[in-house]
Design a protein around this motif. Structure first.
Motif, PDB file in Angstrom:
ATOM      1  N   UNK A  47       0.814  -1.208   0.000  1.00  0.00           N
ATOM      2  CA  UNK A  47       0.000   0.000   0.000  1.00  0.00           C
ATOM      3  C   UNK A  47       0.852   1.264   0.000  1.00  0.00           C
ATOM      4  N   UNK A  48       0.672   2.114  -0.998  1.00  0.00           N
ATOM      5  CA  UNK A  48       1.357   3.398  -1.053  1.00  0.00           C
ATOM      6  C   UNK A  48       2.694   3.379  -1.760  1.00  0.00           C
ATOM      7  N   UNK A  49       3.161   2.190  -2.202  1.00  0.00           N
ATOM      8  CA  UNK A  49       4.436   2.149  -2.928  1.00  0.00           C
ATOM      9  C   UNK A  49       4.252   2.738  -4.327  1.00  0.00           C
ATOM     10  N   UNK A  62      -1.460  -8.311   9.969  1.00  0.00           N
ATOM     11  CA  UNK A  62      -2.339  -7.713   8.965  1.00  0.00           C
ATOM     12  C   UNK A  62      -2.440  -6.208   9.181  1.00  0.00           C
ATOM     13  N   UNK A  63      -1.438  -5.661   9.830  1.00  0.00           N
ATOM     14  CA  UNK A  63      -1.370  -4.205  10.034  1.00  0.00           C
ATOM     15  C   UNK A  63      -0.430  -3.636   8.967  1.00  0.00           C
ATOM     16  N   UNK A  64      -0.968  -3.017   7.930  1.00  0.00           N
ATOM     17  CA  UNK A  64      -0.082  -2.540   6.855  1.00  0.00           C
ATOM     18  C   UNK A  64       0.781  -1.363   7.305  1.00  0.00           C
ATOM     19  N   UNK A  65       1.956  -1.271   6.714  1.00  0.00           N
ATOM     20  CA  UNK A  65       2.893  -0.214   7.118  1.00  0.00           C
ATOM     21  C   UNK A  65       2.330   1.192   6.921  1.00  0.00           C
ATOM     22  N   UNK A  66       1.537   1.376   5.860  1.00  0.00           N
ATOM     23  CA  UNK A  66       1.164   2.753   5.514  1.00  0.00           C
ATOM     24  C   UNK A  66       0.213   3.397   6.514  1.00  0.00           C
ATOM     25  N   UNK A  67      -0.344   2.593   7.440  1.00  0.00           N
ATOM     26  CA  UNK A  67      -1.202   3.216   8.462  1.00  0.00           C
ATOM     27  C   UNK A  67      -0.540   3.272   9.839  1.00  0.00           C
ATOM     28  N   UNK A  68       0.610   2.635  10.014  1.00  0.00           N
ATOM     29  CA  UNK A  68       1.227   2.585  11.349  1.00  0.00           C
ATOM     30  C   UNK A  68       1.571   3.995  11.827  1.00  0.00           C
ATOM     31  N   UNK A  69       1.232   4.253  13.074  1.00  0.00           N
ATOM     32  CA  UNK A  69       1.501   5.566  13.660  1.00  0.00           C
ATOM     33  C   UNK A  69       0.433   6.607  13.351  1.00  0.00           C
ATOM     34  N   UNK A  70      -0.501   6.296  12.469  1.00  0.00           N
ATOM     35  CA  UNK A  70      -1.497   7.289  12.051  1.00  0.00           C
ATOM     36  C   UNK A  70      -2.793   7.175  12.856  1.00  0.00           C
ATOM     37  N   UNK A  71      -3.511   8.304  12.874  1.00  0.00           N
ATOM     38  CA  UNK A  71      -4.742   8.393  13.664  1.00  0.00           C
ATOM     39  C   UNK A  71      -5.957   8.266  12.747  1.00  0.00           C
ATOM     40  N   UNK A  86      -6.215  -7.282 -10.074  1.00  0.00           N
ATOM     41  CA  UNK A  86      -6.591  -7.021  -8.679  1.00  0.00           C
ATOM     42  C   UNK A  86      -5.520  -7.538  -7.720  1.00  0.00           C
ATOM     43  N   UNK A  87      -4.804  -8.602  -8.147  1.00  0.00           N
ATOM     44  CA  UNK A  87      -3.821  -9.258  -7.289  1.00  0.00           C
ATOM     45  C   UNK A  87      -2.407  -8.738  -7.536  1.00  0.00           C
ATOM     46  N   UNK A  88      -2.266  -7.841  -8.501  1.00  0.00           N
ATOM     47  CA  UNK A  88      -0.931  -7.426  -8.948  1.00  0.00           C
ATOM     48  C   UNK A  88      -0.507  -6.108  -8.290  1.00  0.00           C
ATOM     49  N   UNK A  89       0.815  -5.879  -8.320  1.00  0.00           N
ATOM     50  CA  UNK A  89       1.406  -4.753  -7.603  1.00  0.00           C
ATOM     51  C   UNK A  89       0.853  -3.374  -8.000  1.00  0.00           C
ATOM     52  N   UNK A  90       0.641  -3.083  -9.284  1.00  0.00           N
ATOM     53  CA  UNK A  90       0.182  -1.721  -9.600  1.00  0.00           C
ATOM     54  C   UNK A  90      -1.110  -1.334  -8.870  1.00  0.00           C
ATOM     55  N   UNK A  91      -2.088  -2.234  -8.873  1.00  0.00           N
ATOM     56  CA  UNK A  91      -3.357  -1.907  -8.207  1.00  0.00           C
ATOM     57  C   UNK A  91      -3.189  -1.890  -6.691  1.00  0.00           C
ATOM     58  N   UNK A  92      -2.548  -2.902  -6.153  1.00  0.00           N
ATOM     59  CA  UNK A  92      -2.408  -3.001  -4.694  1.00  0.00           C
ATOM     60  C   UNK A  92      -1.624  -1.831  -4.113  1.00  0.00           C
ATOM     61  N   UNK A  93      -0.648  -1.325  -4.855  1.00  0.00           N
ATOM     62  CA  UNK A  93       0.167  -0.232  -4.320  1.00  0.00           C
ATOM     63  C   UNK A  93      -0.527   1.124  -4.443  1.00  0.00           C
ATOM     64  N   UNK A  94      -1.217   1.337  -5.555  1.00  0.00           N
ATOM     65  CA  UNK A  94      -1.735   2.693  -5.827  1.00  0.00           C
ATOM     66  C   UNK A  94      -3.153   2.955  -5.358  1.00  0.00           C
ATOM     67  N   UNK A  95      -3.949   1.909  -5.187  1.00  0.00           N
ATOM     68  CA  UNK A  95      -5.372   2.134  -4.907  1.00  0.00           C
ATOM     69  C   UNK A  95      -5.587   2.983  -3.661  1.00  0.00           C
ATOM     70  N   UNK A  96      -4.744   2.805  -2.648  1.00  0.00           N
ATOM     71  CA  UNK A  96      -4.965   3.525  -1.389  1.00  0.00           C
ATOM     72  C   UNK A  96      -4.373   4.929  -1.412  1.00  0.00           C
ATOM     73  N   UNK A  97      -3.533   5.233  -2.378  1.00  0.00           N
ATOM     74  CA  UNK A  97      -2.852   6.528  -2.395  1.00  0.00           C
ATOM     75  C   UNK A  97      -3.336   7.403  -3.540  1.00  0.00           C
ATOM     76  N   UNK A 119      -7.056  -5.103  -1.705  1.00  0.00           N
ATOM     77  CA  UNK A 119      -6.356  -5.811  -0.631  1.00  0.00           C
ATOM     78  C   UNK A 119      -4.875  -5.527  -0.850  1.00  0.00           C
ATOM     79  N   UNK A 120      -4.326  -4.603  -0.070  1.00  0.00           N
ATOM     80  CA  UNK A 120      -2.929  -4.201  -0.299  1.00  0.00           C
ATOM     81  C   UNK A 120      -1.953  -5.297   0.105  1.00  0.00           C
ATOM     82  N   UNK A 121      -2.362  -6.187   1.033  1.00  0.00           N
ATOM     83  CA  UNK A 121      -1.440  -7.189   1.575  1.00  0.00           C
ATOM     84  C   UNK A 121      -1.439  -8.497   0.791  1.00  0.00           C
ATOM     85  N   UNK A 122      -2.551  -8.824   0.145  1.00  0.00           N
ATOM     86  CA  UNK A 122      -2.567 -10.073  -0.641  1.00  0.00           C
ATOM     87  C   UNK A 122      -3.608  -9.964  -1.730  1.00  0.00           C
ATOM     88  N   UNK A 123      -4.737 -10.656  -1.598  1.00  0.00           N
ATOM     89  CA  UNK A 123      -5.692 -10.681  -2.708  1.00  0.00           C
ATOM     90  C   UNK A 123      -7.122 -10.904  -2.228  1.00  0.00           C
TER      91      UNK A 123
END
Lengths: 219, 208
Positions: A8-10, A150-159, B127-138, B109-113
């Motif tokens: 998440x966030x990479x 199951x605690x993703x890095x991008x939320x750690x420390x955040x409120x 849905x299971x690949x890096x581009x979607x999992x990395x960018x969807x939340x940002x 699902x950023x951690x798996x699928x």
């Protein structure tokens, strides 16, 4: 663990590329891998959390360069060998040569198929009342376990704010390591985009994660 | 699978190597008595024929035409879907979230699928690949642009990261021009991506 699976966030992975009319499987072996993982899970050889952890612990270059079902396959082999269901020599030889290890829930037969098609429940009785209520502000703990979480890095420390309470669920952080289901309250915690990504982030964005109570502190 | 014969003598690609390894593993598991290959066949056949986005589409169409069902669905997705006899494999943890003009929902699902298999079938590769999992939340608007659409700048985007066993289904907005349509007709319009939040349900006849 702080692995490459925690994406998440990479940046830098490029565009999302949907495949028109994508088939369910791109090769027959993918369907066999899916079925073997589901079947061996149903026998009790491992639970869903352990299977995730074994994929997460693949070497980063393998994780990033392998197709989805290839990761499933590699994780399955590793897990079955480490847990004593297979010997490494058997994989080398391509045939069984040592007696099987007893399975918690028995071998996987045609009669077992219906059971895996219906999704199991992860809800468990709670051992204590929920600490947090809807609307409470919480800070995600800044923790970096090298084990499964199951605690993703991008939320750690955040409120964030508690938005939903789902009851007590099996706790992946212990279940993945055969340390018990250890049920914990599960919450939906929602964050403003700016809290996660700073003032340059999308101002209309809100992101939520599903968070177990041990991940949370009051804020 | 052991009945099939493949000639890989001239093909030492990664794929064929994987295929051989997968076959060997199935052989070993079978010889040890852990699994019956016929049971794997039956499971695969069930995945290929019984699960898929048609299940989710029926739920969406029902919600569009039956306000009481919609209210129940948003309050407790699993319980509401459980009242529909033809869909029985939903499990306990389905959460249905509604798109409105004010809010667009998107699931990742950023951690798996993690994905609502019982509603949508097996997830697509993207849905299971890096581009979607990395960018969807940002950068969800950037992701939606990859799918070829935009939503208004003032609309809130809510991204649900499926980090536990809860599963999320997006209830898309019913398109204009479908007044009086039956549930069956409406279900035909509902796409998989619209229930993930990476697509919209198009007005019938409109260019997609």
């Amino acid at each position: 663990m702080n692995g490459v699976h925690d994406m998440g966030g990479m940046d830098g992975f490029g565009k999302v590329e949907p495949e028109p009319n994508e088939p369910m499987f791109h090769a027959e072996w993918e369907s066999r891998v899916l079925a073997m993982v589901r079947a061996m899970g149903a026998t009790g050889a491992f639970n869903i959390d352990a299977s995730r952890f074994y994929r997460e612990t693949l070497p980063p270059e393998v994780y990033l360069s392998s197709s989805y079902y290839k990761k499933w396959f590699l994780g399955l082999e590793d897990m079955l060998v480490e847990r004593g269901f297979l010997a490494a020599d058997e994989i080398k030889a391509g045939h069984a040569s040592v007696p099987p290890k007893p399975l918690k829930r028995g071998n996987f037969t045609v009669d077992s198929v219906e059971r895996v098609l219906t999704r199991g429940s992860f809800t468990r009785p709670a051992s204590a009342p929920a600490t947090f209520a809807i609307g409470d502000r919480v800070r995600m703990k800044n923790i970096h376990p090298t084990t499964h979480t199951r605690l993703p890095r991008y939320v750690r420390g955040h409120v964030g704010v508690i938005e939903r309470i789902h009851g007590a669920h099996v706790y992946p952080d212990t279940a993945a390591h055969e340390q018990g289901e250890n049920p914990q309250w599960l919450y939906t915690v929602v964050f403003d985009g700016a809290e996660l990504w700073g003032p340059d982030g999308d101002p209309t964005l809100k992101v939520s994660v599903e968070a177990f109570e041990p991940y949370l502190d009051p804020a | 699978m052991s009945e099939h014969h493949h000639d890989h003598d001239h093909d030492h690609s990664e794929l064929s190597d994987t295929e051989l390894r997968v076959r060997a593993l199935e052989t070993i598991l079978t010889e040890k008595g852990y699994i019956d290959p016929a049971a794997l066949d039956a499971m695969i056949q069930a995945y290929e024929t019984k699960i898929g986005p048609h299940n989710g589409a029926l739920v969406v169409a029902k919600a569009w035409t039956d306000p009481a069902f919609k209210e129940a669905l948003l309050a407790d997705g699993s319980a509401a879907v459980g009242t529909l006899g033809h869909i029985s494999r939903t499990g306990d943890h389905l959460v249905v979230v509604e798109n409105t003009p004010e809010r667009h929902n998107m699931v990742v699902c950023t951690l798996c699928s993690c994905y609502p298999w019982e509603m949508l079938g097996l997830p697509p590769v993207w849905y299971k690949a890096a581009p979607y999992r990395s960018r969807a939340v940002k950068d969800p608007r950037g992701v939606l642009a990859d799918f070829g659409f935009t939503i208004p700048n003032e609309t809130e985007i809510r991204v649900w990261d499926s980090t536990a066993e809860t599963r999320f289904l997006v209830l898309p907005m019913r398109p204009a021009g479908t007044e009086g349509w039956s549930e069956e007709q409406l279900a035909e319009l509902v796409t998989r991506d619209s229930m993930i939040g990476t697509g919209l349900v198009q007005t019938p006849g409109a260019p997609s």
